[in-house]
Design a protein around this motif. Structure first.
Motif, PDB file in Angstrom:
ATOM      1  N   THR A   3      58.741 -47.553-136.405  1.00  0.00           N
ATOM      2  CA  THR A   3      59.163 -46.980-137.678  1.00  0.00           C
ATOM      3  C   THR A   3      59.770 -45.599-137.469  1.00  0.00           C
ATOM      4  O   THR A   3      59.887 -45.119-136.344  1.00  0.00           O
ATOM      5  CB  THR A   3      58.003 -46.980-138.705  1.00  0.00           C
ATOM      6  N   CYS A   4      60.191 -45.015-138.571  1.00  0.00           N
ATOM      7  CA  CYS A   4      60.912 -43.736-138.525  1.00  0.00           C
ATOM      8  C   CYS A   4      59.932 -42.573-138.475  1.00  0.00           C
ATOM      9  O   CYS A   4      58.771 -42.690-138.855  1.00  0.00           O
ATOM     10  CB  CYS A   4      61.812 -43.623-139.750  1.00  0.00           C
ATOM     11  N   MET A   5      60.443 -41.420-138.059  1.00  0.00           N
ATOM     12  CA  MET A   5      59.618 -40.215-138.053  1.00  0.00           C
ATOM     13  C   MET A   5      59.479 -39.602-139.449  1.00  0.00           C
ATOM     14  O   MET A   5      58.779 -38.592-139.609  1.00  0.00           O
ATOM     15  CB  MET A   5      60.219 -39.181-137.110  1.00  0.00           C
ATOM     16  N   ASP A   6      60.106 -40.205-140.444  1.00  0.00           N
ATOM     17  CA  ASP A   6      60.092 -39.630-141.802  1.00  0.00           C
ATOM     18  C   ASP A   6      58.662 -39.288-142.223  1.00  0.00           C
ATOM     19  O   ASP A   6      57.750 -40.114-142.131  1.00  0.00           O
ATOM     20  CB  ASP A   6      60.712 -40.621-142.789  1.00  0.00           C
ATOM     21  N   SER A   7      58.497 -38.080-142.713  1.00  0.00           N
ATOM     22  CA  SER A   7      57.150 -37.572-143.007  1.00  0.00           C
ATOM     23  C   SER A   7      56.516 -38.213-144.235  1.00  0.00           C
ATOM     24  O   SER A   7      55.336 -38.004-144.508  1.00  0.00           O
ATOM     25  CB  SER A   7      57.198 -36.053-143.161  1.00  0.00           C
ATOM     26  N   CYS A  48      66.608 -42.893-145.849  1.00  0.00           N
ATOM     27  CA  CYS A  48      66.466 -42.378-144.479  1.00  0.00           C
ATOM     28  C   CYS A  48      67.603 -41.404-144.166  1.00  0.00           C
ATOM     29  O   CYS A  48      68.776 -41.710-144.389  1.00  0.00           O
ATOM     30  CB  CYS A  48      66.474 -43.527-143.466  1.00  0.00           C
ATOM     31  N   GLY A  49      67.237 -40.263-143.613  1.00  0.00           N
ATOM     32  CA  GLY A  49      68.232 -39.263-143.242  1.00  0.00           C
ATOM     33  C   GLY A  49      69.252 -39.786-142.246  1.00  0.00           C
ATOM     34  O   GLY A  49      70.402 -39.338-142.216  1.00  0.00           O
ATOM     35  N   MET A  50      68.842 -40.762-141.440  1.00  0.00           N
ATOM     36  CA  MET A  50      69.736 -41.305-140.414  1.00  0.00           C
ATOM     37  C   MET A  50      70.857 -42.147-141.002  1.00  0.00           C
ATOM     38  O   MET A  50      71.825 -42.461-140.324  1.00  0.00           O
ATOM     39  CB  MET A  50      68.927 -42.134-139.424  1.00  0.00           C
TER      40      MET A  50
HETATM   41 ZN    ZN Z   1      64.092 -42.177-141.601  1.00  0.00          ZN
END
Ligand code: ZN
Length: 164
Positions: A35-39, A92-94
């Motif tokens: 998964t993503c590093m999203d907090s 998602c920022g990506m």
């Molecule tokens: Zn993300």
């Protein structure tokens, strides 16, 4: 004072009531999650898991990079993983920048990142399809191992399985 004092203080509290679970480093529920590093993502909470259940692999965008594959090989053959869920997320920022955008942002601060591939995500479904295929066709992972993709909605908390 260090920039980490708040964390060390919180850990002292945590350790005060800590009881060894007796768990080993193997994934008790045979699960690997990419998964993503999203907090905003709480991988254990949103999947009904607890510490010890799963191997959680996180990076920017939940991408299946060479290092994620390396880690999955270890997770499968050494640490009990038998199924893998790839779980990117909404907002998602990506998905909002390109590699070129990032290079420009860093260049504005005097840093040349052009030797880095950021694996930004112009099309989230396409990226997920690509990443699932990367795991499924890896010569280093067991053929037929269950591999699934699902997108986590950071606003509703809901997971939407995506079939490819
Ligand atoms: Zn993300």
């Amino acid at each position: 004072m260090s920039a980490f004092d708040d964390l060390y203080a919180a850990n002292a509290e945590f350790a005060r009531d800590f009881a060894d679970s007796g768990l080993t480093g193997r994934a008790a529920r045979g699960l690997g999650v990419v998964t993503c590093m999203d907090s905003r993502i709480d991988p254990l909470g949103l999947l009904g898991l607890k510490p010890g259940d799963a191997k959680i692999l996180r990076n920017a965008g939940a991408r299946v990079t060479d290092d994620v594959l390396r880690t999955l090989v270890l997770a499968v053959y050494v640490l009990g993983v038998e199924r893998v869920l790839v779980m990117p997320h909404t907002d998602c920022g990506m998905t909002k920048v390109t590699d070129a955008d990032v290079h420009k942002l860093t260049a504005d601060r005097g840093v040349d990142t052009r030797s880095l591939d950021f694996h930004t995500v112009p099309d989230q479904h396409e990226a997920l399809r690509h990443d699932l295929t990367r795991i499924r066709t890896s010569p280093f992972l067991p053929q037929g191992m269950p591999v699934a993709g699902a997108i986590y909605d950071v606003h509703s908390g809901r997971l939407s399985p995506i079939d490819f």
